[in-house]
Design a protein around this motif. Structure first.
Motif, PDB file in Angstrom:
ATOM      1  N   GLY A 157       0.500  -1.370   0.026  1.00 41.28           N
ATOM      2  CA  GLY A 157       0.425   0.432   0.348  1.00 41.28           C
ATOM      3  C   GLY A 157       0.965   1.116   0.065  1.00 41.28           C
ATOM      4  O   GLY A 157       0.967   1.933  -1.024  1.00 41.28           O
ATOM      5  N   VAL A 158       1.686   1.097   1.166  1.00 42.44           N
ATOM      6  CA  VAL A 158       2.968   2.501   0.829  1.00 42.44           C
ATOM      7  C   VAL A 158       3.558   2.769  -0.393  1.00 42.44           C
ATOM      8  O   VAL A 158       3.047   4.035  -1.047  1.00 42.44           O
ATOM      9  N   VAL A 159       4.182   1.632  -0.993  1.00 41.79           N
ATOM     10  CA  VAL A 159       4.844   1.714  -1.933  1.00 41.79           C
ATOM     11  C   VAL A 159       3.754   2.286  -3.559  1.00 41.79           C
ATOM     12  O   VAL A 159       4.197   2.973  -3.958  1.00 41.79           O
ATOM     13  N   VAL A 160       2.899   1.562  -3.640  1.00 40.67           N
ATOM     14  CA  VAL A 160       1.492   1.665  -4.291  1.00 40.67           C
ATOM     15  C   VAL A 160       1.408   3.629  -4.129  1.00 40.67           C
ATOM     16  O   VAL A 160       1.203   4.039  -5.228  1.00 40.67           O
ATOM     17  N   ALA A 161       1.098   3.496  -3.267  1.00 40.54           N
ATOM     18  CA  ALA A 161       0.941   5.468  -2.825  1.00 40.54           C
ATOM     19  C   ALA A 161       1.786   5.816  -3.358  1.00 40.54           C
ATOM     20  O   ALA A 161       1.564   7.009  -4.200  1.00 40.54           O
ATOM     21  N   GLY A 162       3.140   5.670  -2.968  1.00 42.68           N
ATOM     22  CA  GLY A 162       4.264   6.853  -2.689  1.00 42.68           C
ATOM     23  C   GLY A 162       4.447   6.546  -4.472  1.00 42.68           C
ATOM     24  O   GLY A 162       5.044   7.712  -5.066  1.00 42.68           O
ATOM     25  N   LEU A 163       4.439   6.040  -5.370  1.00 41.26           N
ATOM     26  CA  LEU A 163       4.861   5.419  -6.929  1.00 41.26           C
ATOM     27  C   LEU A 163       3.225   6.346  -7.823  1.00 41.26           C
ATOM     28  O   LEU A 163       3.865   7.283  -8.688  1.00 41.26           O
ATOM     29  N   ARG A 164       2.164   6.572  -6.863  1.00 42.74           N
ATOM     30  CA  ARG A 164       1.030   6.888  -7.381  1.00 42.74           C
ATOM     31  C   ARG A 164       1.452   8.729  -7.250  1.00 42.74           C
ATOM     32  O   ARG A 164       1.369   9.610  -7.952  1.00 42.74           O
ATOM     33  N   GLY A 165       2.169   9.026  -6.010  1.00 43.31           N
ATOM     34  CA  GLY A 165       1.960  10.504  -6.063  1.00 43.31           C
ATOM     35  C   GLY A 165       3.274  10.854  -6.417  1.00 43.31           C
ATOM     36  O   GLY A 165       3.489  11.708  -6.679  1.00 43.31           O
ATOM     37  N   GLY A 166       4.296  10.084  -7.131  1.00 44.58           N
ATOM     38  CA  GLY A 166       5.691  10.335  -8.241  1.00 44.58           C
ATOM     39  C   GLY A 166       5.176  10.580  -8.784  1.00 44.58           C
ATOM     40  O   GLY A 166       5.597  10.926  -9.612  1.00 44.58           O
ATOM     41  N   GLY A 167       3.426  10.022  -9.854  1.00 44.45           N
ATOM     42  CA  GLY A 167       2.952   9.874 -10.958  1.00 44.45           C
ATOM     43  C   GLY A 167       3.140   8.602 -11.883  1.00 44.45           C
ATOM     44  O   GLY A 167       2.336   8.729 -12.898  1.00 44.45           O
ATOM     45  N   TRP A 168       3.055   7.693 -11.728  1.00 46.28           N
ATOM     46  CA  TRP A 168       3.203   6.482 -12.044  1.00 46.28           C
ATOM     47  C   TRP A 168       2.200   6.185 -11.791  1.00 46.28           C
ATOM     48  O   TRP A 168       0.696   6.676 -11.500  1.00 46.28           O
ATOM     49  N   ARG A 169       1.249   5.787 -12.250  1.00 48.74           N
ATOM     50  CA  ARG A 169      -0.321   5.565 -13.829  1.00 48.74           C
ATOM     51  C   ARG A 169      -0.302   3.671 -13.347  1.00 48.74           C
ATOM     52  O   ARG A 169      -2.190   3.752 -13.443  1.00 48.74           O
ATOM     53  N   GLY A 170      -0.173   3.169 -12.169  1.00 44.70           N
ATOM     54  CA  GLY A 170      -0.485   2.134 -12.231  1.00 44.70           C
ATOM     55  C   GLY A 170      -1.511   1.340 -10.830  1.00 44.70           C
ATOM     56  O   GLY A 170      -1.763   3.100  -9.793  1.00 44.70           O
ATOM     57  N   ASN A 171      -1.134   0.549 -10.550  1.00 44.88           N
ATOM     58  CA  ASN A 171      -2.166  -0.119  -9.226  1.00 44.88           C
ATOM     59  C   ASN A 171      -1.213  -0.884  -8.412  1.00 44.88           C
ATOM     60  O   ASN A 171      -0.741  -1.563  -8.800  1.00 44.88           O
ATOM     61  N   ARG A 172      -1.851  -1.685  -7.721  1.00 49.72           N
ATOM     62  CA  ARG A 172      -2.091  -2.923  -6.339  1.00 49.72           C
ATOM     63  C   ARG A 172      -0.953  -4.037  -8.080  1.00 49.72           C
ATOM     64  O   ARG A 172      -0.531  -4.539  -7.754  1.00 49.72           O
ATOM     65  N   ALA A 173      -2.233  -4.663  -8.361  1.00 48.75           N
ATOM     66  CA  ALA A 173      -2.847  -5.691  -9.300  1.00 48.75           C
ATOM     67  C   ALA A 173      -1.260  -5.018 -10.359  1.00 48.75           C
ATOM     68  O   ALA A 173      -0.285  -6.134 -10.435  1.00 48.75           O
ATOM     69  N   ASP A 174      -0.972  -4.017 -10.756  1.00 51.51           N
ATOM     70  CA  ASP A 174       0.412  -3.512 -11.528  1.00 51.51           C
ATOM     71  C   ASP A 174       1.591  -4.047 -10.811  1.00 51.51           C
ATOM     72  O   ASP A 174       2.372  -4.828 -11.899  1.00 51.51           O
ATOM     73  N   LEU A 175       2.133  -3.850 -10.004  1.00 44.50           N
ATOM     74  CA  LEU A 175       3.077  -3.635  -8.947  1.00 44.50           C
ATOM     75  C   LEU A 175       2.893  -4.761  -8.194  1.00 44.50           C
ATOM     76  O   LEU A 175       3.956  -5.675  -8.467  1.00 44.50           O
ATOM     77  N   LEU A 176       2.312  -5.695  -8.197  1.00 46.39           N
ATOM     78  CA  LEU A 176       2.087  -7.546  -8.207  1.00 46.39           C
ATOM     79  C   LEU A 176       3.446  -8.599  -8.739  1.00 46.39           C
ATOM     80  O   LEU A 176       3.860  -8.965  -9.074  1.00 46.39           O
ATOM     81  N   ALA A 177       2.448  -7.395 -10.471  1.00 43.11           N
ATOM     82  CA  ALA A 177       2.365  -7.980 -11.263  1.00 43.11           C
ATOM     83  C   ALA A 177       4.493  -8.227 -11.123  1.00 43.11           C
ATOM     84  O   ALA A 177       4.625  -8.492 -12.434  1.00 43.11           O
ATOM     85  N   MET A 178       4.838  -7.019 -11.185  1.00 41.59           N
ATOM     86  CA  MET A 178       6.900  -6.430 -11.313  1.00 41.59           C
ATOM     87  C   MET A 178       7.178  -7.000 -10.925  1.00 41.59           C
ATOM     88  O   MET A 178       6.613  -7.203  -9.893  1.00 41.59           O
ATOM     89  N   ASP A 179       8.303  -6.595 -10.959  1.00 40.57           N
ATOM     90  CA  ASP A 179       9.931  -7.324  -9.993  1.00 40.57           C
ATOM     91  C   ASP A 179      10.194  -5.783  -9.844  1.00 40.57           C
ATOM     92  O   ASP A 179      10.741  -5.221 -10.262  1.00 40.57           O
ATOM     93  N   VAL A 180      10.702  -6.126  -8.337  1.00 34.86           N
ATOM     94  CA  VAL A 180      10.690  -4.519  -7.871  1.00 34.86           C
ATOM     95  C   VAL A 180      12.529  -4.995  -6.954  1.00 34.86           C
ATOM     96  O   VAL A 180      12.776  -5.884  -6.709  1.00 34.86           O
ATOM     97  N   ALA A 181      12.954  -4.323  -7.990  1.00 32.63           N
ATOM     98  CA  ALA A 181      14.436  -4.099  -7.463  1.00 32.63           C
ATOM     99  C   ALA A 181      15.244  -4.683  -5.720  1.00 32.63           C
ATOM    100  O   ALA A 181      13.974  -3.924  -5.359  1.00 32.63           O
ATOM    101  N   GLY A 182      15.516  -5.858  -5.561  1.00 28.65           N
ATOM    102  CA  GLY A 182      15.924  -5.352  -4.159  1.00 28.65           C
ATOM    103  C   GLY A 182      14.974  -6.620  -3.446  1.00 28.65           C
ATOM    104  O   GLY A 182      15.150  -7.149  -2.521  1.00 28.65           O
ATOM    105  N   GLY A 183      13.926  -6.945  -4.498  1.00 23.53           N
ATOM    106  CA  GLY A 183      13.300  -7.863  -3.923  1.00 23.53           C
ATOM    107  C   GLY A 183      11.612  -6.853  -2.310  1.00 23.53           C
ATOM    108  O   GLY A 183      11.509  -5.783  -2.419  1.00 23.53           O
TER     109      GLY A 183
END
Length: 104
Positions: free
Chosen positions: A58-84
């Motif tokens: 939740g925090v990472v998605v909100a932060g990304l959206r605050g930075g201009g990212w247009r994705g959502n939680r489902a999008d983030l779940l499908a992506m690789d976060v560097a560092g895991g």
């Protein structure tokens, strides 16, 4: 460019760098999504190590959206976060710390 004084945190998704920041709108969205009584309560959960994977997402998605990212939680779940998961938790903690840090 990442500006920690503005609250920016770098998050790398699928090899692409993104700036994340908890804007007021992102914080309001996050508070509602996580059902936190307050942002102070959520920050305390991180400080005390009582956060869940859902809190981190939740925090990472909100932060990304605050930075201009247009994705959502489902999008983030499908992506690789560097560092895991550890890097994601660290990014979430940094976002919260920077959002509530006093200037100077």
């Amino acid at each position: 460019m990442v500006n920690p004084m503005r609250g920016d945190v770098l998050v790398t998704l699928d090899g692409v760098d993104h700036i994340a920041r908890l804007t007021l709108g992102a914080l309001a969205e996050l508070e509602t999504e996580l059902g936190a009584g307050s942002m102070v309560e959520l920050a305390a959960r991180f400080e005390e190590g009582r956060f869940s994977a859902s809190d981190v997402m939740g925090v990472v998605v909100a932060g990304l959206r605050g930075g201009g990212w247009r994705g959502n939680r489902a999008d983030l779940l499908a992506m690789d976060v560097a560092g895991g998961p550890v890097a994601a938790a660290q990014a979430a903690a940094q976002l919260l710390a920077r959002a509530f840090a006093m200037p100077g």
